[in-house]
Each structure stands twice: as C-alpha cells, then as structure tokens.
Design a protein around this motif. Structure first.
Motif: not given
Length: 117
Positions: A1-28
């Motif tokens: 079964m193929a994984a769903p393609a994913g939505d970038v905007a929804a993923g950004r919101a998920t990152f901010r809510a669940g990952c950004a307290s420990c991880h960073q991503v982006g140019p800086s």
C-alpha cells in the motif's frame, strides 16, 4: 500500500505543533534540544557534528528515508533502541505523518556537514 502524498501546509502546522519545540528546519535552522532537520532524507542518522546524539543513534547504520522516518515518528524506540527521542503526538496517524514528511521535503534549508568518523 502506497503512503499518502501529504499536504505541505498541513505538515507545516503539524511541525509547528509537535516538532518545533525540539527541532528546527529552514535556512537558519540550528541544532538545539534536538538536531536540525534540514536535508534529513538521505542523511545518515546521528551524523550532524553540532548535536550530541545518544550513543544508540550515533552507532546506528540507519540512513533516513521516508519509510524508516515514518516508522521512527510512530515508535522511535523500536527503530533505534536507546534513542533519546521521545515523541508520541502523531502515533499512527498516517495522514499527519505524510503531511509532516511532505513539509520536511519542501524546506530548502542549508545542509550541515555530517560529523567525521
């Protein structure tokens, strides 16, 4: 079964809510409480010079791809026994995991040099 393609905007919101307290991503992005996640796909686990990984992660032979990263997000300890990573917010929500992976793929942050063996 193929994984769903994913939505970038929804993923950004998920990152901010669940990952950004420990991880960073982006140019800086820098490593802090957790390693920065720029150019994660294709990178050897535990390889950034600016982060103090657990011995388990440093000793891992894992190279991140979408399948093992999704598995790690679901159950970090099962993929890398002894990891410091503790994250359970996404659980087995495949859509949210696919969205998060789509967001991480979309970020054009700077690559950092891996640690030298």
């Amino acid at each position: 079964m193929a994984a769903p393609a994913g939505d970038v905007a929804a993923g950004r919101a998920t990152f901010r809510a669940g990952c950004a307290s420990c991880h960073q991503v982006g140019p800086s992005a820098r490593s802090g409480f957790g390693p920065q996640l720029n150019h994660l796909i294709g990178r050897r686990a535990g390889s950034l010079a600016d982060y103090a990984y657990s011995p388990a992660m440093k000793g891992s032979t894992l190279v991140w791809n979408e399948q093992n990263l999704a598995a790690f997000i679901r159950q970090p300890e099962r993929v890398v026994p002894g990891t410091k990573m503790r994250f359970f917010a996404l659980g087995y929500d495949e859509r949210r995991i696919a969205n998060l992976l789509a967001y991480l793929r979309s970020e054009p942050g700077e690559a950092q040099q891996p640690a030298r063996p």
